[in-house]
Design a protein around this motif. Sequence first.
Motif: not given
Length: 513
Positions: A365-371, A377-379
Amino acid sequence: MLFAVSMTFIDQTIVSIAAPDIIHELGLSSAGMQWVVNAYLLALAAFFALGGRLADVLGHRRMALIGILTFVIASALCGAVPSGSLAQTWLVAFRALQGVGAAFMFPAALAVVVDVYPVHKRGRALAVFFGIAGGLTAVGPILGGWLTSWTWRGIFWVNVPMALVAIVLTLMARIPNNARREPIDWAGAALIAVGMSLSVLGLQQASSWGWDSPATWLCIAGGLAVLVVFVLFELRTRDPLIKLRVFADRAFAADNAVLFFAMIAFVPVFFFASVYAQVALGQSANDAGLYLLVFFAGFAPGTQLGGRLLDRIGARPPMLIGAALATAGFALWAGKITDLSLGAQAPFIAMAGGGIGLLMTPASTDAVNRAIGTSYGEVTGITQTVRNYSASLGMAVLGTVLLHSTTANVEDALRTHGVPVDVAHGTAVEITKSITGHGEGGHGGGGASDASAEMIDAVRRAFAEANGPVLYGMAAALAVAFVCALFHPGTKVTAESAADGETAAKAADAAAV
C-alpha cells in the motif's frame, strides 16, 4: 474487484493438483504438463508492467473488464481442450492467455480500490484485499482436489460463474473510468516482456535443465541483459512505460525491496508445504490444502493488523515487526520440520504467516501511495512485476536446494538400510524426482512398492529433513527484508503529501516536455 482477482490467485495453485488427471486423460508428458503450469506464470511476468500502464491510459474500470473477459474466455477454452495431438499446444496457449488476462486485470483492480479510498483509509481497505486474495492461494489446492474428483476440467470452468459475478458487480459499482490520454511505450513493453519471459523461463527450468546447463544461463543472462537495455531505453524515452524516477523515492525503493525478499518465501511456501504434507505426513491432496490453512490462520489477521498500523503510524514499524516475526517463525518451523506432527509445527507456521501478512499490506500500500501523478495502475504493475519475479527466483533456488538435500538424505537412508553404494545414488535420484514432481514417468519410486515399511518411513523422514534448509532459506530472505525495511525513511503518506507529490510530478513532466 476481489471477485475478479480471486480467480487469478486460485489459478496459481489449483492446476498443480489436477496435473496427474490431466496427464492421464490427455496423454501429456510430465515436461509438457510443466509447460502448462509455467505458461500462466510466464505471461503474468511478461505483461504485468504493460497491464498497469494500460490501466492508467485506458481507464481502470475498462481494463478490469477487459482482463476479466480475457481471463474467463481463456479459462473456458482450457476446460474445453480436445484430446489428441493438439491437446498440449491448445492448453499451453490458452493458459498463457489466462496469464495475459490476469496481468491486465490485477493492476486495474487494485488501482480501482486505491482510487476509491482516501489515503488515510487505504491500509485497512487493502488489508482486506490482500488478506482475502492471499488466502485464496491456499484455497486453490483444496478447491482443486474437490473439483478434480468430479472432473479436472472443472478447475477451469469454475472461473466462468466467478467472472460473471465479477462483471455484474463491476457494472453495478458505477466505478469511474478515469482514462488518461497518453501514448503507450510499445517498444518498452516489448523489451520488458522479452526480458522478463527469458529470465523467468531460465529460473523455472533450472531444476529440469540443471544449473550447469548453457540453456539455463543463456535464458537468465539474456533476459537480464534485455532488462538492462529496457532500463536504459526508458530513461531516454519521453513517455516511458515505467517512470523509473519513482525509484528515486527512498520509501518506494525500500517497499519494493521488502516485497522482493518477502515473496521469495511467500509464494513458494504453498508449494513446499503442500508436497511436505503429502510426502512426509502422508496426507491426501485435500488434507494437504488444510495444512496450508494453518499458515493462512496467521496471515489473515496479520494483513488486517498491518493495514491498520499503516494508517496510524506508517509503513516502517509494521514492516520491521512483520519481517522479524516471519524470520523467527520460519526458523522455528525449520527446527520442528522433522517432528512429523502438525500440532508441533502449527504455532510456528502461523507465526511465519502472521509475519508476512503484517509486512505485506504496508509495503504494497505504501508503494502504491507514492505513485507519481496518481498513476496507480503503473505503480501496481511495478510492484506486481517485482513480486512475480522474486517468487520465480524463490521457487528456482529453493527448489534446487530441496532436490539436492532430498537426494543426499535419501541416499544416506538407503545406504543405512543396506542398499549398495553404486545403486543408492541412482535410486535416490529417482525417488527424489518422483516425490518432488520432477519425474518423467509418473510416480515411479523405483520399486518403492516392494520396499519395507521401515525403509518407506526412512525416506519420509529423509524428505522431511530436506525441507529444513528450504525453510531456513526462507527465514534468511525475511531477515534481508528486515534490513531493507530499516532503510525506509519512516515518512507517512497523507492526503496533503500525496497532493504535493502529484503537483511536483506534473511540474516535472511539464519541464521535461
